[in-house]
Write a protein that holds these residues in place. Structure first.
Motif, PDB file in Angstrom:
ATOM      1  N   GLU A 151      32.974  46.165  55.774  1.00 27.87           N
ATOM      2  CA  GLU A 151      34.734  45.990  55.066  1.00 27.87           C
ATOM      3  C   GLU A 151      34.524  45.498  53.442  1.00 27.87           C
ATOM      4  O   GLU A 151      33.186  45.144  53.200  1.00 27.87           O
ATOM      5  CB  GLU A 151      34.705  45.045  55.583  1.00 27.87           C
ATOM      6  CG  GLU A 151      35.923  44.535  54.865  1.00 27.87           C
ATOM      7  CD  GLU A 151      37.054  45.603  55.299  1.00 27.87           C
ATOM      8  OE1 GLU A 151      37.541  46.422  56.148  1.00 27.87           O
ATOM      9  OE2 GLU A 151      38.017  46.030  53.818  1.00 27.87           O
ATOM     10  N   LYS A 154      38.220  42.600  48.868  1.00 21.40           N
ATOM     11  CA  LYS A 154      38.041  41.620  48.205  1.00 21.40           C
ATOM     12  C   LYS A 154      39.141  40.695  48.073  1.00 21.40           C
ATOM     13  O   LYS A 154      40.453  40.994  48.552  1.00 21.40           O
ATOM     14  CB  LYS A 154      38.596  41.740  46.550  1.00 21.40           C
ATOM     15  CG  LYS A 154      37.703  42.840  45.817  1.00 21.40           C
ATOM     16  CD  LYS A 154      37.364  43.491  44.591  1.00 21.40           C
ATOM     17  CE  LYS A 154      38.662  44.516  44.220  1.00 21.40           C
ATOM     18  NZ  LYS A 154      38.562  45.318  44.555  1.00 21.40           N
ATOM     19  N   LEU A 211      26.542  44.894  42.422  1.00 24.89           N
ATOM     20  CA  LEU A 211      27.667  44.168  41.478  1.00 24.89           C
ATOM     21  C   LEU A 211      27.068  42.559  41.061  1.00 24.89           C
ATOM     22  O   LEU A 211      27.721  42.571  40.219  1.00 24.89           O
ATOM     23  CB  LEU A 211      29.118  43.979  42.776  1.00 24.89           C
ATOM     24  CG  LEU A 211      29.676  45.521  42.868  1.00 24.89           C
ATOM     25  CD1 LEU A 211      30.985  45.370  44.259  1.00 24.89           C
ATOM     26  CD2 LEU A 211      30.237  46.610  41.162  1.00 24.89           C
ATOM     27  N   ILE A 215      26.911  41.895  37.178  1.00 21.42           N
ATOM     28  CA  ILE A 215      27.349  40.336  36.441  1.00 21.42           C
ATOM     29  C   ILE A 215      26.167  40.016  35.800  1.00 21.42           C
ATOM     30  O   ILE A 215      26.748  39.260  35.042  1.00 21.42           O
ATOM     31  CB  ILE A 215      27.807  39.546  37.783  1.00 21.42           C
ATOM     32  CG1 ILE A 215      29.434  40.698  38.418  1.00 21.42           C
ATOM     33  CG2 ILE A 215      28.861  38.845  37.172  1.00 21.42           C
ATOM     34  CD1 ILE A 215      29.935  39.822  39.207  1.00 21.42           C
ATOM     35  N   GLY A 257      30.518  33.808  42.288  1.00 25.48           N
ATOM     36  CA  GLY A 257      30.193  32.965  43.371  1.00 25.48           C
ATOM     37  C   GLY A 257      31.660  33.725  44.798  1.00 25.48           C
ATOM     38  O   GLY A 257      31.159  34.401  44.373  1.00 25.48           O
ATOM     39  N   LYS A 320      38.549  31.878  42.884  1.00 23.90           N
ATOM     40  CA  LYS A 320      38.270  33.221  41.979  1.00 23.90           C
ATOM     41  C   LYS A 320      39.803  33.113  41.543  1.00 23.90           C
ATOM     42  O   LYS A 320      40.324  32.470  42.234  1.00 23.90           O
ATOM     43  CB  LYS A 320      37.485  34.523  42.290  1.00 23.90           C
ATOM     44  CG  LYS A 320      38.367  34.690  43.740  1.00 23.90           C
ATOM     45  CD  LYS A 320      38.004  36.534  43.460  1.00 23.90           C
ATOM     46  CE  LYS A 320      38.693  37.434  44.738  1.00 23.90           C
ATOM     47  NZ  LYS A 320      38.241  38.707  45.147  1.00 23.90           N
ATOM     48  N   ARG A 410      35.585  31.675  31.261  1.00 22.73           N
ATOM     49  CA  ARG A 410      36.176  32.805  31.410  1.00 22.73           C
ATOM     50  C   ARG A 410      36.578  34.007  30.865  1.00 22.73           C
ATOM     51  O   ARG A 410      37.038  35.168  30.941  1.00 22.73           O
ATOM     52  CB  ARG A 410      37.651  33.118  32.699  1.00 22.73           C
ATOM     53  CG  ARG A 410      36.846  32.241  33.899  1.00 22.73           C
ATOM     54  CD  ARG A 410      36.141  32.700  34.855  1.00 22.73           C
ATOM     55  NE  ARG A 410      35.774  32.161  36.182  1.00 22.73           N
ATOM     56  CZ  ARG A 410      36.016  32.669  37.451  1.00 22.73           C
ATOM     57  NH1 ARG A 410      35.400  34.052  37.354  1.00 22.73           N
ATOM     58  NH2 ARG A 410      35.362  32.062  38.564  1.00 22.73           N
TER      59      ARG A 410
HETATM   60  C1  UGA Z   1      32.909  40.957  47.326  1.00 26.15           C
HETATM   61  C2  UGA Z   1      33.391  41.739  46.631  1.00 26.15           C
HETATM   62  O1  UGA Z   1      33.719  42.703  45.656  1.00 26.15           O
HETATM   63  C3  UGA Z   1      33.671  43.351  47.824  1.00 26.15           C
HETATM   64  O2  UGA Z   1      34.041  44.245  48.221  1.00 26.15           O
HETATM   65  C4  UGA Z   1      33.123  42.643  49.056  1.00 26.15           C
HETATM   66  O3  UGA Z   1      34.205  43.557  49.925  1.00 26.15           O
HETATM   67  C5  UGA Z   1      33.375  41.406  49.537  1.00 26.15           C
HETATM   68  O4  UGA Z   1      32.868  40.866  48.373  1.00 26.15           O
HETATM   69  C6  UGA Z   1      32.372  40.662  50.946  1.00 26.15           C
HETATM   70  O5  UGA Z   1      31.093  41.631  51.047  1.00 26.15           O
HETATM   71  O6  UGA Z   1      33.187  40.426  51.899  1.00 26.15           O
HETATM   72  P1  UGA Z   1      34.830  38.754  47.164  1.00 26.15           P
HETATM   73  O7  UGA Z   1      33.571  38.265  47.299  1.00 26.15           O
HETATM   74  O8  UGA Z   1      35.749  38.616  47.263  1.00 26.15           O
HETATM   75  O9  UGA Z   1      34.627  40.542  47.207  1.00 26.15           O
HETATM   76  O10 UGA Z   1      35.363  38.851  45.519  1.00 26.15           O
HETATM   77  P2  UGA Z   1      35.133  39.422  42.939  1.00 26.15           P
HETATM   78  O11 UGA Z   1      36.058  39.778  43.085  1.00 26.15           O
HETATM   79  O12 UGA Z   1      34.233  40.806  44.136  1.00 26.15           O
HETATM   80  O13 UGA Z   1      34.356  38.359  43.070  1.00 26.15           O
HETATM   81  C7  UGA Z   1      32.954  37.656  43.483  1.00 26.15           C
HETATM   82  C8  UGA Z   1      32.534  36.432  41.809  1.00 26.15           C
HETATM   83  O14 UGA Z   1      32.008  37.611  40.769  1.00 26.15           O
HETATM   84  C9  UGA Z   1      33.351  35.877  41.351  1.00 26.15           C
HETATM   85  O15 UGA Z   1      32.998  34.104  41.488  1.00 26.15           O
HETATM   86  C10 UGA Z   1      33.535  36.724  40.402  1.00 26.15           C
HETATM   87  O16 UGA Z   1      34.178  35.495  39.817  1.00 26.15           O
HETATM   88  C11 UGA Z   1      32.298  36.627  40.036  1.00 26.15           C
HETATM   89  N1  UGA Z   1      32.878  37.947  39.156  1.00 26.15           N
HETATM   90  C12 UGA Z   1      33.037  39.260  39.385  1.00 26.15           C
HETATM   91  C13 UGA Z   1      32.408  38.198  37.739  1.00 26.15           C
HETATM   92  O17 UGA Z   1      31.947  37.682  36.664  1.00 26.15           O
HETATM   93  N2  UGA Z   1      32.488  38.965  36.732  1.00 26.15           N
HETATM   94  C14 UGA Z   1      32.738  40.441  37.279  1.00 26.15           C
HETATM   95  O18 UGA Z   1      33.394  40.721  35.974  1.00 26.15           O
HETATM   96  C15 UGA Z   1      33.196  39.913  38.364  1.00 26.15           C
END
Ligand code: UGA
Length: 431
Positions: A151, A154, A211, A215, A257, A320, A410
Motif C-alpha cells: 500500500e 499517505k 523518499l 528528505i 517521522g 505531520k 517547517r
Molecule cells: C509514507 C509514504 O509517503 C506513503 O507513500 C506510504 O504508503 C506510507 O509512508 C506507508 O508506508 O504506509 P506517511 O508516513 O503517511 O506516508 O507520511 P509522508 O507524508 O510520507 O511523510 C513522512 C515524513 O516525512 C513526515 O514526518 C513528513 O513531515 C516528512 N517529510 C515529508 C519531510 O520532512 N519533507 C518532505 O518533503 C516530505
C-alpha cells in the motif's frame, strides 16, 4: 467480490473502506473489541479526513461490516488481506509476530481456495514465510496462494490516495493468480504492475527508503545553505523543475517521522546487512535524520543562552499535518530535549491533543489554541505545518509572548514578513 481485511489500522481500514466503496462486500476484522465496537457505532478509531463519510455510505448499504470473528470472515471470502501492524524490533528488523499469528489463524480456517494478500509492509521473503506457515497449519488439504500487494497511501490524504493510487503493485506467483486482484482494482483505472512476490515486497521498501533519502538529502543541503547564506526553499524549487528530480519530498525540516519512513529504512538496512551488503547510504539517511532535532534544539538553546526556567510554546504535536498520529512525531523528541534542559512547555495541536496526552500525560501544559500556548512564552516553535498556523494573527501572537522569537521547523513563514512583524525568526536552511 467477497473480501476480508484483517487489521483495522490505517492501511486495513482505508483498504477495506475503498473496496467497499467500489461495491465489494467487505468484512474488516480486528481482535481489538473496542475498535470494532467503535466502528460498529460509526466512529473512526483514527483521524483521517473523509474516512467516516466513506465508511458511513458503505455501512448503510451493508457493504462493509466490522467483526472480531476471523474464522467466519475468512471462510466467506475469496481474497483475504493481512493488514496488521509490523513494528520494528530494537535491531531494526521487522517484527512479524502479528503477521505470523494471523497466518496461523487463516490456515486453521481455510476451507476452499483462497488468495491471501500481504498488505502490511513486510520485508522481502515474507510471502514465502506466510506460505510456509499456512502450509504447516492448515487443517484441510485446500489450495491457496500468497500475493504481495503493498500500500502506498499517505496519512492525512488516505481516502484520496486509496481511491486514486498512482500505481498498483501485485506480486504474485503466477499471472493467473494476480487476476483476481486485477479485477478487484480495475475500477480505479490506475496503472498496474504484476511482478513476482519478492520484487513487490522490495518495491515498497525501496520506495519509502528513496523518499526518506530525498528528505535527508535536502536536509543536508539545508545545513549547508544555513552556513552559506542560501535559501533551501529556493534551492529545492529550482531543483524540482528538473523532471528527473521532481518537486515533491524536498521540504527541508525536522526530518522524517511517522510510522513508516524511520521503520522501513531501518528494516531495509537490516535486510541489506543480513545479506552482507554495504548499507552506507541508508546509514547516512538515518544518521542525518537522527541529527535533525538535536541540531534544532542546540540552535534554540544557543539563541536563548539557557532554557532553564524559560517557557517554550510548541505549536503542532502530530508527526505531520492532517493526522492525529503521534508515532515518531518530532514534537516528542523536541519536548523531551527542552524539558531535559529545564524549559517549561506549553503545547497545542488542532487535532492530536488527545493522542498526545496518551503519550505525554503530564509535565507540560496543553492549551486550547496557539495564542494560549504562546502566553508569556520566551520562544515559540512550529513543529507541525498545520494550515491554521500559516495564517496566525502575528500581532496577537507577538503581544502574548514575553519574547517575540519563533523557531520554525517547517519553513511555513516568509522571513521578511516575520521581520516586518517584529519577530526574531529562525527557520531551516534559510538566512
Ligand atoms: C509514507 C509514504 O509517503 C506513503 O507513500 C506510504 O504508503 C506510507 O509512508 C506507508 O508506508 O504506509 P506517511 O508516513 O503517511 O506516508 O507520511 P509522508 O507524508 O510520507 O511523510 C513522512 C515524513 O516525512 C513526515 O514526518 C513528513 O513531515 C516528512 N517529510 C515529508 C519531510 O520532512 N519533507 C518532505 O518533503 C516530505
Amino acid at each position: 467480490m467477497n473480501v476480508c481485511v484483517i487489521g483495522t489500522g490505517y492501511v486495513g481500514l482505508l483498504t477495506g473502506a475503498a473496496f467497499a466503496d467500489l461495491g465489494n462486500e467487505v468484512v474488516c476484522v480486528d481482535k481489538d473489541q473496542r475498535k470494532i465496537d467503535m466502528l460498529n457505532r460509526g466512529e473512526m478509531p483514527i483521524y483521517e479526513p473523509g474516512l467516516e463519510e466513506m465508511v458511513k455510505r458503505s455501512r448503510e448499504e451493508n457493504r462493509i461490516t466490522f467483526t472480531t470473528n476471523l474464522s467466519d470472515s475468512v471462510k466467506k471470502s475469496r481474497v483475504v488481506f493481512i493488514a496488521v501492524g509490523t513494528p520494528p524490533k530494537e535491531s531494526g528488523e521487522t517484527d512479524l509476530q502479528y503477521v505470523e499469528a494471523v497466518a496461523k489463524e487463516i490456515a486453521a480456517n481455510l476451507d476452499r481456495y483462497t488468495i491471501i494478500v500481504n498488505k502490511s509492509t513486510v520485508p522481502v521473503g515474507t510471502g514465502d514465510f506466510v506460505r510456509s506457515i499456512i502450509e504447516a497449519n492448515r487443517r484441510r488439504d485446500v489450495d491457496f496462494d500468497v500475493v504481495s500487494n503493498p500500500e502506498f497511501l499517505k496519512e492525512g490524504t488516505g481516502v484520496f490516495d486509496a481511491l486514486n493510487p498512482e500505481r498498483i503493485i501485485i506480486g504474485a506467483p503466477t499471472r493467473h493468480v494476480a487476476m483476481d486482484l486485477v479485477e478487484l482494482y480495475a475500477p480505479l483505472e490506475a496503472p498496474m504492475l504484476i511482478t513476482d512476490v519478492e520484487s513487490a515486497e522490495m518495491i515498497k521498501y525501496a520506495s519509502n527508503a528513496f523518499l526518506a533519502t530525498k528528505i535527508s538529502f535536502i536536509n543536508t543541503v539545508a545545513n549547508i545553505c544555513e552556513r552559506a547564506g542560501a535559501d533551501v526553499t529556493q534551492v529545492a524549487k529550482g531543483m524540482g523543475y528538473d523532471s528527473r528530480i521532481g518537486r515533491e519530498f524536498l521540504q527541508a525540516g525536522l526530518g522524517f517521522g511517522g510510522s513508516c519512513f524511520p521503520k522501513d529504512t531501518l528494516s531495509l538496512r537490516h535486510v541489506g546487512r543480513k545479506f552482507g551488503e554495504n548499507t552506507e547510504l541508508l546509514d547516512s539517511v538515518l544518521s542525518v535524520n537522527e541529527d535533525r532535532v538535536p541540531r534544532f534544539v542546540r540552535r534554540i538553546i544557543e539563541t536563548l543562552g539557557n532554557v532553564q526556567g524559560k517557557t517554550i510554546a510548541i505549536l503542532g504535536l502530530a508527526f505531520k499535518a492532517n493526522t492525529d498520529d503521534m508515532r515518531e512525531a518530532k514534537s516528542l523528541e523536541i519536548i523531551a530535549a527542552l524539558k531535559e534542559a529545564g524549559a517549561t512547555i506549553r503545547a497545542y495541536d488542532p487535532i492530536a491533543m488527545e493522542a498526545a496526552k496518551a503519550v505525554i500525560p503530564d509535565g507540560l501544559t496543553y492549551c486550547r489554541n496557539a495564542y494560549e500556548a504562546a502566553e508569556n512564552s520566551d520562544l515559540a516553535v512550529i513543529v507541525t505545518d498545520w494550515n491554521e498556523f500559516k495564517q496566525l494573527n502575528m500581532e496577537k501572537l507577538k503581544e502574548k509572548m514575553k519574547n517575540p522569537i519563533i523557531f520554525d521547523g517547517r519553513n511555513i513563514y516568509k522571513p521578511e514578513n516575520m521581520k516586518k512583524f517584529g519577530f526574531e525568526y529562525y527557520s531551516i536552511g534559510r538566512k
